[in-house]
Design an enzyme around this catalytic site. Sequence first.
Site, short mmCIF file in Angstrom:
data_model
loop_
_atom_site.label_atom_id
_atom_site.label_comp_id
_atom_site.label_asym_id
_atom_site.label_seq_id
_atom_site.Cartn_x
_atom_site.Cartn_y
_atom_site.Cartn_z
N GLU A 495 0.85 -1.19 0.00
CA GLU A 495 0.00 0.00 0.00
C GLU A 495 0.89 1.24 0.00
O GLU A 495 1.77 1.35 0.86
CB GLU A 495 -0.88 -0.02 1.26
CG GLU A 495 -1.83 -1.20 1.31
CD GLU A 495 -2.20 -1.61 2.73
OE1 GLU A 495 -2.06 -0.79 3.66
OE2 GLU A 495 -2.63 -2.76 2.91
N GLU A 526 -3.86 -6.76 3.25
CA GLU A 526 -2.60 -7.30 3.79
C GLU A 526 -2.43 -8.79 3.49
O GLU A 526 -1.34 -9.25 3.14
CB GLU A 526 -2.52 -7.07 5.31
CG GLU A 526 -2.21 -5.64 5.72
CD GLU A 526 -3.39 -4.68 5.52
OE1 GLU A 526 -4.52 -5.17 5.33
OE2 GLU A 526 -3.18 -3.46 5.55
N GLN A 548 1.99 -2.04 5.96
CA GLN A 548 2.27 -0.63 6.25
C GLN A 548 2.62 -0.37 7.72
O GLN A 548 3.52 0.40 8.02
CB GLN A 548 1.06 0.21 5.83
CG GLN A 548 1.41 1.65 5.58
CD GLN A 548 0.32 2.34 4.77
OE1 GLN A 548 -0.76 2.61 5.29
NE2 GLN A 548 0.60 2.63 3.51
N ASP A 551 1.04 -3.29 13.32
CA ASP A 551 -0.26 -3.67 13.91
C ASP A 551 -1.16 -4.37 12.89
O ASP A 551 -2.03 -5.14 13.27
CB ASP A 551 -0.96 -2.43 14.46
CG ASP A 551 -0.20 -1.86 15.65
OD1 ASP A 551 -0.41 -2.35 16.76
OD2 ASP A 551 0.63 -0.96 15.45
N TYR A 552 -0.97 -4.08 11.61
CA TYR A 552 -1.84 -4.68 10.60
C TYR A 552 -1.32 -6.02 10.08
O TYR A 552 -1.93 -6.64 9.21
CB TYR A 552 -2.08 -3.68 9.46
CG TYR A 552 -2.60 -2.37 10.01
CD1 TYR A 552 -3.68 -2.38 10.90
CD2 TYR A 552 -1.99 -1.16 9.75
CE1 TYR A 552 -4.14 -1.21 11.49
CE2 TYR A 552 -2.44 0.01 10.33
CZ TYR A 552 -3.51 -0.02 11.21
OH TYR A 552 -3.96 1.13 11.80
N HIS A 593 -0.72 2.17 15.88
CA HIS A 593 0.51 2.56 15.18
C HIS A 593 1.69 2.54 16.13
O HIS A 593 2.62 3.31 15.98
CB HIS A 593 0.35 3.96 14.56
CG HIS A 593 -0.73 4.02 13.52
ND1 HIS A 593 -2.04 4.25 13.83
CD2 HIS A 593 -0.69 3.84 12.17
CE1 HIS A 593 -2.76 4.23 12.72
NE2 HIS A 593 -1.97 3.97 11.71
#
Length: 803
Positions: A495, A526, A548, A551-552, A593
């Site tokens: 992304e 993701e 990115q 956390d994701y 984040h």
Amino acid sequence: MAGKIQDQVQQASTIQRNQVLEDFRWAVTSRHASLMGRKEVFMGKAKFGIFGDGKELAQIAMARAFQKGDFRAGYYRDQTFMMALGELTVQQYFAQLYAHTNAEADPASAGRLMNGHFATRSLNEDGTWKSLTAQYNSAADISPTAAQMPKLLGLAFASKLYRNNKGLKDLTDFSVHGNEVAWGTIGNASTSEGMFFETLNAAGVLQVPMVVAVWDDGFGISVPQEFHTTKGSISEALLGLQRTDTEKGFEILRVKGWDYEALNEAFTSAGRLAREEHVPVLLHVEEMTQPQGHSTSGSHERYKSKERLQWEKDWDCILKFREYIISSGFATADLLDEIESEVKGEVKRQKDAAWNEFNGEIKVELEEALALIRFTAEKSSRKIALLQLADELKKTINPIRKDVVSTVRKCLFLLRTEGDEIKKELANWYNQLQEKNQDRYNSHLYSQTEYSVDRCKVIPAQVTEDSLLVDGREILQAFFDYTLEHNPRFFALGEDVGKIGDVNQAFAGLQAKHGDWRVMDTSIRECTIIGQGIGAALRGLRPMVEIQYLDYLLYGIQLLSDDLATLTYRTKGGQKAPLIVRTRGHRLEGVWHSGSPMGMILSTLRGMIVCVPRNMTQAAGMYTTLLQSDEPALVIECLNGYRLKEQLPHNMGEYTVPMGVPEVLREGKDLTVVTYGSMCRIVLDAAAELAEIGVSLEVIDVQTLLPFDTHGVIGQSIQKTNRVLFADEDVPGGGTAYMLQQVLDHQGVYAYLDAAPQTLAAQAHRPAYSTDGDYFSKPSVEDVVEKVYQIMHESNPKKYPAI
Ligand SMILES: Cc1ncc(C[n+]2csc(CCOP(=O)(O)OP(=O)(O)O)c2C)c(N)n1
């Protein structure tokens, strides 16, 4: 002239007849393998069975459309496809059912996976690639439903790259002009999974050569279709994906699973469209059956109505195929019976051969064990007990390795008080056997070839006084620029990675410089970003895919864990996908984040390398090491490090950072603090403060968590300081607990410790927003100072009075 045409017609019909009869042979071969397989389980010769009966005809059609260089990513029903392709013999099929641990007997998994998990071998013994365009390829299956889909996207995407990226044109062992199709298979119920939809959407956007065949038998174990899919039909539900004259999209085809001619036509045209035009195709194969039910775990009479069971009998694809063959005049019923009876005999012969080979190896071990136990018993004071154990082992029905090994271990335990002379033969034999068993059951978690990260040559970064002082992100940018220039197989996607060069601009300007097929934007997805990388890496490319924010990673952790991290292990070195997953984490801002969920990563990603660089110079060196090896890796850059100044090394792209080798950042004598990532700077600041009151900290950056300190650097430090604190930003009991366990279990430091080893982590909750939120959530300089001081106080309260 007329005679010539007649001859040609005659010839064509002979070819067609031969093909039809060959297909019939494959269909009944596979069916009898299924029928006998189930019996083997019920006889106790295998633990579990899941079979491809009822789905034979479509798979034969798929095999006919499949070409060398193509890849399959499918699921446990695809035995007929693999057999018809010539990539699975009946003997190999049964070897896997019995769990034969030999990679020649079961090339897909060397007995590591339950039956129905297919794979071809892409690698030679030494880890080098075979020519994938000279063979049929199947990615290695996994059990989680629909998890084959994300890598399918990547397998298809690789063709797109090979066709469009001119720098790859010489890699003809991997692709010939991107002509390869990625064929996926999935059960109707499994299309409900998010990964299925995510993959299809991405494939439609990317326009990749992918054919997804849905085997629709109306059920997902016991649950009927109306519970699974809107409108009860996946092809109906997905009609919006259908391409039109003006819009790109999918070609959607529907066909019945018992209709031989229609199946051949559908698969042929799907293959052609995908191969020639790079159009993705959804091929919905309806009205399939499941004659023996879902698996050996239960019977379908429990949940299918009488009418449904009767319908499945009447519309069995092999029955319909027989009717078709007879009515078309290709063969009589008698001939088909004859073929079937011959096939049945051959299936039985290969099944027995598989059993005899599997069982034969164990029998040899059992006989050797019995002989040695009896021999030892004659010399031992525990003779009666030993002979009794031998007798019990001898009586075991269908003995397996566990029976042999557990008996020998019991014997050795009984013999613990006797001299080495008495038990040496048995003990030696056992040790040798365990080495073999280690290879059979526990090897290949990581690469065992010269491409392992361990073998990478260490080249230090060259930094001199005249090295430029630049932002951390510019260090990475210089590295990526170098790598894009020098390694044509390397590409990056994610992304915001393409046009703006990622959210922190480490790829800034590199898409414009190196091209749209090297640095690419993707949608927000993701899981399939990772799948895109896995599939491309399976086809010889060197992808770097970006998540990115750390956390994701949760969106992709399942796939990393189930697929990528297990790949080398589950194929016993037969396949590799050297994918680099790049992400950024640790402290920055707020709940989503600032993550540092290392415990989660360490528990789920064994089989991958996990790098936690403290700055971008280290990160770039780690990337170089990884690109010189063939291991999949996760690299977590420091979110707050992109604008910090670092010196640009002169040998960018050449220097390496070794894996599993911690670096001592500051030498000290009172206490060792072991940490990594963004915590390095916090701990160094704390060390400076503590120095002012006379406490000397040794600060160690572990650099990589997997592998972890393979040189015993931390243990050596503890021998000097006799105190240790493990610090990070994960929750308590996460990354710090792991580091503590590694050092205690593997580095024998207990005797050197003058104080209890301690951990310092973040709060158990996610970090609160803003600078104050960070201060009260993550370990601060004060937290480190106070924690260290407390340990010093406990050792010497006089010198270090309580705060
Ligand atoms: C993620 C996940 N959830 C549940 C299961 C257990 N499971 C195995 S097969 C299956 C049903 C799949 O049905 P379908 O996709 O229609 O394929 P079929 O077995 O009918 O060919 C389930 C629920 C699994 N393997 N993976």
